[in-house]
Design a protein around this motif. Structure first.
Motif, short mmCIF file in Angstrom:
data_model
loop_
_atom_site.label_atom_id
_atom_site.label_comp_id
_atom_site.label_asym_id
_atom_site.label_seq_id
_atom_site.Cartn_x
_atom_site.Cartn_y
_atom_site.Cartn_z
N ARG A 244 -2.73 0.21 -4.28
CA ARG A 244 -2.66 -1.12 -3.65
C ARG A 244 -2.21 -2.07 -4.74
NH1 ARG A 244 -7.56 0.46 -0.97
NH2 ARG A 244 -7.14 0.65 1.25
N PRO B 15 -0.22 3.11 5.35
CA PRO B 15 0.57 2.61 4.22
C PRO B 15 1.94 2.09 4.65
CG PRO B 15 0.75 4.98 4.34
CD PRO B 15 -0.25 4.57 5.40
N ILE C 87 -6.16 4.65 2.03
CA ILE C 87 -5.12 3.91 2.73
C ILE C 87 -4.68 4.75 3.92
CG2 ILE C 87 -2.79 2.97 2.55
CD1 ILE C 87 -3.45 2.46 -0.45
N GLU D 34 0.84 -1.19 0.00
CA GLU D 34 0.00 0.00 0.00
C GLU D 34 0.88 1.25 0.00
OE1 GLU D 34 -4.13 -1.16 2.09
OE2 GLU D 34 -2.46 -0.92 3.48
#
Length: 190
Positions: A55, A70, A67, A6
């Motif tokens: 992603r 991350p 997100i 991510e």
């Protein structure tokens, strides 16, 4: 989810952070990955802070949200270090990548105590040397691919050349400049 990467991008309107996130999703998809690449829309004007996300996984991605935690953060404009909490939720076992002419030691005090890996690249220098204009998104894209180990460099370059050749079929100079920027950025990130 195993093998889920991510990434959160921070930039300003007009710098290409959204485009870079979408290009990364496209290239990763071409290599057989499951992907998401999307922006978070706020004030849509030149210079306004923007956020984009990626992603990337070997498995189907079933989550469809922003997100918040991350593994990687990409800061396309270092002035955002003072304007936005770019390290919010950033995992300590991940990394932050900052476009800057300064050293890592000069950047670290602006990261609100973040203890993970810090990478830097001078995207201005790279884009001016290869394209003659300031387009920070191309060098930042190559740099995050290297930092995050998303794919082999050769695969990345091959897929980006195919993507650029499709998008800029009538402009070989654009393809050449962008490819040179990607190659230089892969060497310059530190």
């Amino acid at each position: 989810m195993r093998n889920l990467t991510e990434i959160r991008w921070h930039g300003r309107g007009g710098q290409g952070a959204k485009t870079a996130a979408l290009l990364l999703a496209d290239v990763a998809f071409q290599t057989g990955k499951y992907v998401q690449g999307f922006p978070e829309y706020g004030p849509e004007r030149m210079g306004a802070p923007i956020t984009a996300y990626n992603r990337i996984s070997d498995q189907v991605i079933r989550v469809h949200s922003n997100i918040y935690d991350p593994q990687y953060v990409v800061v396309v404009d270092e002035s955002l270090l003072e304007a936005v909490d770019v390290t919010s939720g950033l995992k300590k076992d991940g990394a932050i990548l900052v476009n800057t002419q300064r050293t890592k030691e000069e950047i670290i005090p602006h990261l609100k105590g973040y203890e993970g890996e810090v990478y830097i690249i001078d995207a201005h220098k790279v884009s001016m040397a290869t394209m003659g204009r300031y387009f920070p998104n191309t060098p930042m894209l190559a740099a995050i691919v290297k930092v995050a180990g998303i794919m082999e460099e050769e695969t990345f370059l091959k897929e980006m050349k195919a993507s650029f050749s499709h998008k800029f079929a009538g402009k070989p100079e654009v393809i050449e400049g962008n490819m040179a920027a990607l190659k230089m950025a892969l060497k310059e990130v530190r």
